[in-house]
Design a protein around this motif. Structure first.
Motif, PDB file in Angstrom:
ATOM      1  N   ALA A 105       0.821  -1.217   0.000  1.00  0.00           N
ATOM      2  CA  ALA A 105       0.000   0.000   0.000  1.00  0.00           C
ATOM      3  C   ALA A 105       0.853   1.266   0.000  1.00  0.00           C
ATOM      4  CB  ALA A 105      -0.926  -0.006   1.220  1.00  0.00           C
ATOM      5  N   HIS A 106       2.130   1.128   0.373  1.00  0.00           N
ATOM      6  CA  HIS A 106       3.027   2.295   0.452  1.00  0.00           C
ATOM      7  C   HIS A 106       3.909   2.443  -0.787  1.00  0.00           C
ATOM      8  CE1 HIS A 106       1.751   2.787   4.554  1.00  0.00           C
ATOM      9  NE2 HIS A 106       2.211   1.595   4.899  1.00  0.00           N
ATOM     10  N   LYS A 107       3.591   1.722  -1.858  1.00  0.00           N
ATOM     11  CA  LYS A 107       4.432   1.756  -3.062  1.00  0.00           C
ATOM     12  C   LYS A 107       4.603   3.164  -3.632  1.00  0.00           C
ATOM     13  CE  LYS A 107       4.636  -2.739  -5.335  1.00  0.00           C
ATOM     14  NZ  LYS A 107       4.300  -3.508  -6.553  1.00  0.00           N
ATOM     15  N   ASN A 108       3.553   3.967  -3.526  1.00  0.00           N
ATOM     16  CA  ASN A 108       3.623   5.322  -4.084  1.00  0.00           C
ATOM     17  C   ASN A 108       4.477   6.262  -3.244  1.00  0.00           C
ATOM     18  OD1 ASN A 108       1.919   4.595  -6.208  1.00  0.00           O
ATOM     19  ND2 ASN A 108       0.063   5.153  -5.066  1.00  0.00           N
ATOM     20  N   THR A 109       4.747   5.831  -2.005  1.00  0.00           N
ATOM     21  CA  THR A 109       5.526   6.677  -1.094  1.00  0.00           C
ATOM     22  C   THR A 109       6.991   6.272  -1.043  1.00  0.00           C
ATOM     23  OG1 THR A 109       3.539   6.919   0.271  1.00  0.00           O
ATOM     24  CG2 THR A 109       5.621   7.591   1.257  1.00  0.00           C
ATOM     25  N   TYR A 110       7.254   4.970  -1.064  1.00  0.00           N
ATOM     26  CA  TYR A 110       8.616   4.459  -0.942  1.00  0.00           C
ATOM     27  C   TYR A 110       8.968   3.547  -2.114  1.00  0.00           C
ATOM     28  CZ  TYR A 110       8.129   5.925   3.962  1.00  0.00           C
ATOM     29  OH  TYR A 110       7.920   6.642   5.105  1.00  0.00           O
ATOM     30  N   GLN A 111      10.232   3.615  -2.536  1.00  0.00           N
ATOM     31  CA  GLN A 111      10.770   2.712  -3.538  1.00  0.00           C
ATOM     32  C   GLN A 111      11.753   1.766  -2.858  1.00  0.00           C
ATOM     33  OE1 GLN A 111       9.597   2.774  -6.720  1.00  0.00           O
ATOM     34  NE2 GLN A 111       8.242   4.430  -5.994  1.00  0.00           N
ATOM     35  N   ILE A 112      12.022   0.628  -3.488  1.00  0.00           N
ATOM     36  CA  ILE A 112      12.984  -0.330  -2.931  1.00  0.00           C
ATOM     37  C   ILE A 112      14.332   0.365  -2.718  1.00  0.00           C
ATOM     38  CG2 ILE A 112      14.237  -2.503  -3.323  1.00  0.00           C
ATOM     39  CD1 ILE A 112      11.255  -2.880  -2.785  1.00  0.00           C
ATOM     40  N   ASN A 113      14.940   0.098  -1.564  1.00  0.00           N
ATOM     41  CA  ASN A 113      16.224   0.674  -1.128  1.00  0.00           C
ATOM     42  C   ASN A 113      16.101   2.104  -0.607  1.00  0.00           C
ATOM     43  OD1 ASN A 113      17.759  -1.676  -1.733  1.00  0.00           O
ATOM     44  ND2 ASN A 113      17.884  -1.056  -3.887  1.00  0.00           N
ATOM     45  N   ASP A 114      14.875   2.660  -0.599  1.00  0.00           N
ATOM     46  CA  ASP A 114      14.674   3.972   0.029  1.00  0.00           C
ATOM     47  C   ASP A 114      14.860   3.856   1.536  1.00  0.00           C
ATOM     48  OD1 ASP A 114      14.189   5.257  -2.296  1.00  0.00           O
ATOM     49  OD2 ASP A 114      12.041   5.602  -1.962  1.00  0.00           O
ATOM     50  N   SER A 115      15.108   4.976   2.169  1.00  0.00           N
ATOM     51  CA  SER A 115      15.159   5.024   3.630  1.00  0.00           C
ATOM     52  C   SER A 115      13.746   5.226   4.166  1.00  0.00           C
ATOM     53  CB  SER A 115      16.061   6.166   4.093  1.00  0.00           C
ATOM     54  OG  SER A 115      17.406   5.898   3.761  1.00  0.00           O
ATOM     55  N   VAL A 116      13.347   4.371   5.064  1.00  0.00           N
ATOM     56  CA  VAL A 116      12.046   4.496   5.725  1.00  0.00           C
ATOM     57  C   VAL A 116      12.305   5.033   7.124  1.00  0.00           C
ATOM     58  CG1 VAL A 116       9.997   3.289   6.524  1.00  0.00           C
ATOM     59  CG2 VAL A 116      11.099   2.583   4.393  1.00  0.00           C
ATOM     60  N   ASN A 117      11.826   6.238   7.371  1.00  0.00           N
ATOM     61  CA  ASN A 117      12.086   6.900   8.650  1.00  0.00           C
ATOM     62  C   ASN A 117      10.852   6.856   9.539  1.00  0.00           C
ATOM     63  OD1 ASN A 117      14.736   7.875   7.789  1.00  0.00           O
ATOM     64  ND2 ASN A 117      13.582   9.232   6.441  1.00  0.00           N
ATOM     65  N   PHE A 118      11.080   6.678  10.825  1.00  0.00           N
ATOM     66  CA  PHE A 118       9.981   6.702  11.779  1.00  0.00           C
ATOM     67  C   PHE A 118      10.498   7.129  13.149  1.00  0.00           C
ATOM     68  CE2 PHE A 118      11.600   2.321  11.684  1.00  0.00           C
ATOM     69  CZ  PHE A 118      11.880   2.096  13.022  1.00  0.00           C
ATOM     70  N   TYR A 119       9.554   7.490  14.004  1.00  0.00           N
ATOM     71  CA  TYR A 119       9.882   7.893  15.370  1.00  0.00           C
ATOM     72  C   TYR A 119       9.381   6.840  16.348  1.00  0.00           C
ATOM     73  CZ  TYR A 119      11.199  12.618  13.926  1.00  0.00           C
ATOM     74  OH  TYR A 119      11.829  13.688  13.348  1.00  0.00           O
ATOM     75  N   LEU A 120      10.249   6.502  17.272  1.00  0.00           N
ATOM     76  CA  LEU A 120       9.877   5.639  18.387  1.00  0.00           C
ATOM     77  C   LEU A 120      10.113   6.467  19.636  1.00  0.00           C
ATOM     78  CD1 LEU A 120       8.965   2.873  19.444  1.00  0.00           C
ATOM     79  CD2 LEU A 120      11.352   2.155  19.426  1.00  0.00           C
ATOM     80  N   GLY A 121       9.032   6.943  20.229  1.00  0.00           N
ATOM     81  CA  GLY A 121       9.182   7.950  21.275  1.00  0.00           C
ATOM     82  C   GLY A 121       9.634   9.249  20.623  1.00  0.00           C
ATOM     83  N   ASN A 122      10.702   9.818  21.137  1.00  0.00           N
ATOM     84  CA  ASN A 122      11.243  11.061  20.566  1.00  0.00           C
ATOM     85  C   ASN A 122      12.469  10.816  19.699  1.00  0.00           C
ATOM     86  OD1 ASN A 122       9.320  12.702  21.887  1.00  0.00           O
ATOM     87  ND2 ASN A 122      10.507  12.567  23.806  1.00  0.00           N
ATOM     88  N   ILE A 123      12.825   9.564  19.501  1.00  0.00           N
ATOM     89  CA  ILE A 123      14.038   9.227  18.749  1.00  0.00           C
ATOM     90  C   ILE A 123      13.665   8.811  17.328  1.00  0.00           C
ATOM     91  CG2 ILE A 123      16.073   7.744  18.659  1.00  0.00           C
ATOM     92  CD1 ILE A 123      15.803   7.392  21.690  1.00  0.00           C
ATOM     93  N   SER A 124      14.442   9.341  16.365  1.00  0.00           N
ATOM     94  CA  SER A 124      14.212   9.029  14.950  1.00  0.00           C
ATOM     95  C   SER A 124      15.087   7.848  14.524  1.00  0.00           C
ATOM     96  CB  SER A 124      14.532  10.255  14.095  1.00  0.00           C
ATOM     97  OG  SER A 124      14.402   9.933  12.727  1.00  0.00           O
ATOM     98  N   TYR A 125      14.507   6.966  13.723  1.00  0.00           N
ATOM     99  CA  TYR A 125      15.237   5.810  13.197  1.00  0.00           C
ATOM    100  C   TYR A 125      15.058   5.746  11.679  1.00  0.00           C
ATOM    101  CZ  TYR A 125      15.455   4.188  18.044  1.00  0.00           C
ATOM    102  OH  TYR A 125      15.694   4.089  19.393  1.00  0.00           O
ATOM    103  N   SER A 126      16.050   5.146  11.014  1.00  0.00           N
ATOM    104  CA  SER A 126      15.998   5.018   9.557  1.00  0.00           C
ATOM    105  C   SER A 126      16.396   3.597   9.159  1.00  0.00           C
ATOM    106  CB  SER A 126      16.943   6.033   8.900  1.00  0.00           C
ATOM    107  OG  SER A 126      16.881   5.914   7.487  1.00  0.00           O
ATOM    108  N   PHE A 127      15.563   2.971   8.335  1.00  0.00           N
ATOM    109  CA  PHE A 127      15.825   1.614   7.858  1.00  0.00           C
ATOM    110  C   PHE A 127      15.759   1.594   6.332  1.00  0.00           C
ATOM    111  CE2 PHE A 127      15.039   0.796  12.222  1.00  0.00           C
ATOM    112  CZ  PHE A 127      15.526  -0.474  12.515  1.00  0.00           C
ATOM    113  N   ASN A 128      16.477   0.644   5.737  1.00  0.00           N
ATOM    114  CA  ASN A 128      16.476   0.501   4.281  1.00  0.00           C
ATOM    115  C   ASN A 128      15.349  -0.438   3.847  1.00  0.00           C
ATOM    116  OD1 ASN A 128      18.814   2.110   3.960  1.00  0.00           O
ATOM    117  ND2 ASN A 128      20.125   0.345   4.446  1.00  0.00           N
ATOM    118  N   LEU A 129      14.567   0.021   2.883  1.00  0.00           N
ATOM    119  CA  LEU A 129      13.450  -0.793   2.406  1.00  0.00           C
ATOM    120  C   LEU A 129      13.964  -1.937   1.537  1.00  0.00           C
ATOM    121  CD1 LEU A 129      10.464  -1.387   2.053  1.00  0.00           C
ATOM    122  CD2 LEU A 129      10.386   0.304   0.215  1.00  0.00           C
TER     123      LEU A 129
END
Length: 283
Positions: A105-129
């Motif tokens: 469902a997120h294909k229009n937002t992220y491409q393969i190997n893009d960085s997926v960023n999110f917050y856990l609490g107040n800390i930001s994390y980045s993972f490779n799709l």
């Protein structure tokens, strides 16, 4: 055999057979229609989760609660596109550290190997799709190693799937009585898109359920009336058969056999008729 033939040649027997066939056929058709709507409703509610926030020590107790199908430990995160998402372990163990799988469902937002960023609490994390998956759009998957790292000092969220959605209230009550969860954190969230016709389908299901109960009562009443009248009719004939040499024991067995044959015949004919009608209707 002659007694059986004379029984089915009787006009009253044929009338009762026709009435039973009609009621049986209606019952089969209505029940099949109800199952059709039930499957649609169940398919929607299959995406519904009970969500609670609790410590890891509560996990074993949650799994033992009634009506539990699956319990998935998760971490509640926030992303740019969605205010509340859930981070879960990759159950296939195919992910390496710092890799993530998200829904198609997120294909229009992220491409393969893009960085997926999110917050856990107040800390930001980045993972490779790494890839897309058929998982629902509210959950992200990361490796077991990464998940265990992020658990530190974080309250776990449990995504709870139930066996029967009709019994969700029982499960929620069991959670309230047995699990040490955070105050006011029990909520229901559906991970599937809302079916616009769901309310209509539920109404149809409830109406068809009522009709089934009415048909069941009608069928029982018809059987009782029919059997009583047949027994009365057969008693009159049995007097003649008794003088012709048939024993009372033999006649009683014949009467029971006739009634069984009548019911089985009605059931078989009704099943065939309803099966053909259901095929034609495509329900």
């Amino acid at each position: 055999m002659l007694l059986l033939k004379s029984f089915f040649r009787a006009k009253t027997t044929r009338i009762y057979l026709i009435i039973m066939c009609l009621v049986f056929s209606l019952f089969f058709i209505v029940n099949n229609s109800r199952n059709y709507y039930s499957n649609i409703i169940d398919d929607y509610y299959e995406g519904e989760r009970i969500i609670i926030e609790a410590d890891l020590s509560e996990y074993a107790k949650i799994k033992k609660l009634p009506n539990i199908k699956k319990v998935t430990p998760a971490l509640k995160i926030q992303t740019i596109t969605w205010p509340a998402q859930y981070l879960i372990k990759d159950e296939t163990n195919q992910l390496k550290e710092n890799e993530i799988i998200i829904s198609k469902a997120h294909k229009n937002t992220y491409q393969i190997n893009d960085s997926v960023n999110f917050y856990l609490g107040n800390i930001s994390y980045s993972f490779n799709l790494k890839e897309y998956s058929t998982i629902d759009k509210h959950t992200y998957q990361i490796s077991d190693i990464d998940f265990n790292k992020l658990i530190n000092n974080q309250k776990l969220v449990y995504l709870i799937e139930v066996e029967e959605y009709q019994s969700q209230a029982i499960t929620i009550k069991a959670i309230e009585n047995n699990i040490n969860y955070l105050d006011e954190c029990i909520l229901l969230q559906n991970f599937k898109e809302q079916n616009q016709n769901l309310t209509i389908f539920e109404t149809y299901y409830n109406i068809l359920t009522i009709i089934i109960y009415i048909l069941a009562i009608a069928f029982i009443a018809i059987i009782i009336i029919a059997l009583c009248n047949i027994i009365i009719d057969e008693k009159k004939k049995n007097t003649l058969y008794f003088f012709l040499g048939y024993s009372k024991k033999c006649l009683r067995k014949q009467n029971i056999f006739k009634l069984i044959i009548l019911l089985v015949s009605a059931f078989a004919i009704s099943f065939i008729i309803s099966f053909i009608i259901i095929l034609l209707l495509g329900v």
